[in-house]
Design an enzyme around this catalytic site. Structure first.
Site, PDB file in Angstrom:
ATOM      1  CG  HIS A  82      -2.104   0.898   1.067  1.00 27.40           C
ATOM      2  ND1 HIS A  82      -2.011   2.275   1.077  1.00 27.40           N
ATOM      3  CD2 HIS A  82      -3.416   0.616   0.890  1.00 27.40           C
ATOM      4  CE1 HIS A  82      -3.219   2.795   0.917  1.00 27.40           C
ATOM      5  NE2 HIS A  82      -4.090   1.815   0.798  1.00 27.40           N
ATOM      6  N   GLY A 163       6.033  21.990   9.473  1.00 27.08           N
ATOM      7  CA  GLY A 163       7.330  21.363   9.676  1.00 27.08           C
ATOM      8  C   GLY A 163       8.347  21.744   8.621  1.00 27.08           C
ATOM      9  CG  HIS A 168      10.736  11.713  12.516  1.00 24.29           C
ATOM     10  ND1 HIS A 168      11.249  10.448  12.771  1.00 24.29           N
ATOM     11  CD2 HIS A 168      10.731  12.366  13.706  1.00 24.29           C
ATOM     12  CE1 HIS A 168      11.536  10.351  14.053  1.00 24.29           C
ATOM     13  NE2 HIS A 168      11.239  11.501  14.651  1.00 24.29           N
ATOM     14  N   PRO A 169      13.497  11.226  10.570  1.00 28.48           N
ATOM     15  CG  PRO A 169      15.426  11.709  11.785  1.00 28.48           C
ATOM     16  CD  PRO A 169      13.979  12.084  11.658  1.00 28.48           C
ATOM     17  CB  THR A 170      12.690   6.382  12.355  1.00 28.86           C
ATOM     18  OG1 THR A 170      12.160   7.158  13.449  1.00 28.86           O
ATOM     19  CG2 THR A 170      14.190   6.195  12.534  1.00 28.86           C
ATOM     20  CB  ALA A 171       8.165   8.918  12.371  1.00 27.52           C
TER      21      ALA A 171
END
Length: 300
Positions: A82, A163, A168-171
């Site tokens: 998805h 923002g 975001h580095p992981t999210a």
């Protein structure tokens, strides 16, 4: 009477049971909030949640849910069928009872701002909260998905609404939206394994490519049954009833000599969505909602 909002958050994990439960637990046993259910899909690697609640406790529960998802899902490792741009991919909200669309728009704005303030995850607004016509479409926001957006996010047309122009580095990032009537997730399964047929039909159905303005759709392959489906998010079933989208898909599939072998409703939906189908296919005349006996249970 209390005000209630319906929210349908989608997060990018559908395989690790312990992670799914930890995230959905943030919506359990919260005063003023009811978790209706959640629907993990291992092929999509995605879980859809159905939750209703009073505005303030629901907002806090959604923020806690988002925080747990950001903590436990690393988008650098996540893979699934998805389209997605973040650990919490979308949080759409809808008026349910004694609340206006305008109030839901405000709710979504506050939710998006608080997501960034707490977690520094950039936010895109869609639906009624979209900053321009392009961003009303999830397809436009998700173009390139998480991996592509990493490279494109500094372009003026792709920068977040809240923002810095960086994921975001992981999210990753999260899409927050509002709409006038509860979203219905509806899959039409085709008797073929040819994904190109489902993709062609999805293009004919979805609004941005010339179909129904309130429908977003993609073609998907269901590995476990070796069949494809046209998977739809129906944003307003008053403007585009389920039966109308189904009829178009069935007619388009007939061009390819392909049958419709089944359908799926993902999550909860308004009663009216099914009543309108019954009225259409049964050719009901002068049907009154008071003829549904369960409706008389309310208020007893």
């Amino acid at each position: 009477m209390s005000n209630f909002i319906h929210a349908v958050p989608n997060f990018s994990e559908g395989r690790r049971k312990e992670v799914i439960e930890a995230i959905t637990d943030q919506l359990r046993n919260v005063d003023g909030v009811k978790l209706i259910d959640h629907y993990p899909d291992p092929d999509f690697n995605r879980t859809v949640i159905e939750v209703i609640g009073k505005p303030e406790p629901l907002k806090e529960a959604l923020l806690n849910m988002a925080g747990k998802a950001y903590e436990l899902i690393d988008m650098n490792e996540q893979q699934g069928d998805h389209p997605r741009i973040g650990a919490v991919d979308t949080i759409p909200v809808f008026p349910l009872a004694n609340i206006s669309l305008e109030e839901c728009v405000k709710f979504a704005e506050e939710l998006g701002q608080e997501i960034y303030d707490r977690y520094e995850v950039p936010v895109y607004f869609s639906g009624e909260n979209a900053r321009n016509e392009h961003r009303k479409s999830l397809d436009f926001i998700r173009k390139g998905q998480y991996e592509g957006l990493k490279e494109l996010i500094t372009r003026p047309e792709r920068v977040p609404d809240i923002g810095k122009p960086a994921l975001h580095p992981t999210a990753g990032a999260t899409i927050v939206s509002s709409a006038s009537y509860g979203l219905v997730a509806f899959n039409v399964i085709l008797g073929t394994s040819d994904l190109s047929i489902a993709k062609n039909i999805a293009m004919a159905v979805r609004g941005p490519s010339g179909g129904f303005s309130t429908v977003r759709s993609i073609g998907l392959f269901f590995e476990e049954r070796a069949q494809v489906a046209v998977s739809m998010n129906m944003l307003d079933i008053k403007k585009t009833p389920i039966y109308r989208a189904f009829n178009l898909i069935e007619n388009e599939a007939r061009r390819y000599g392909v049958p419709v072998v089944g359908t799926q409703i993902i999550g909860a939906l308004p009663q009216e969505a099914l009543i309108s189908c019954a009225e259409y296919y049964l050719r009901l005349e002068n049907f009154n909602r008071d003829q549904i006996i369960e409706n008389h249970l309310v208020g007893i």
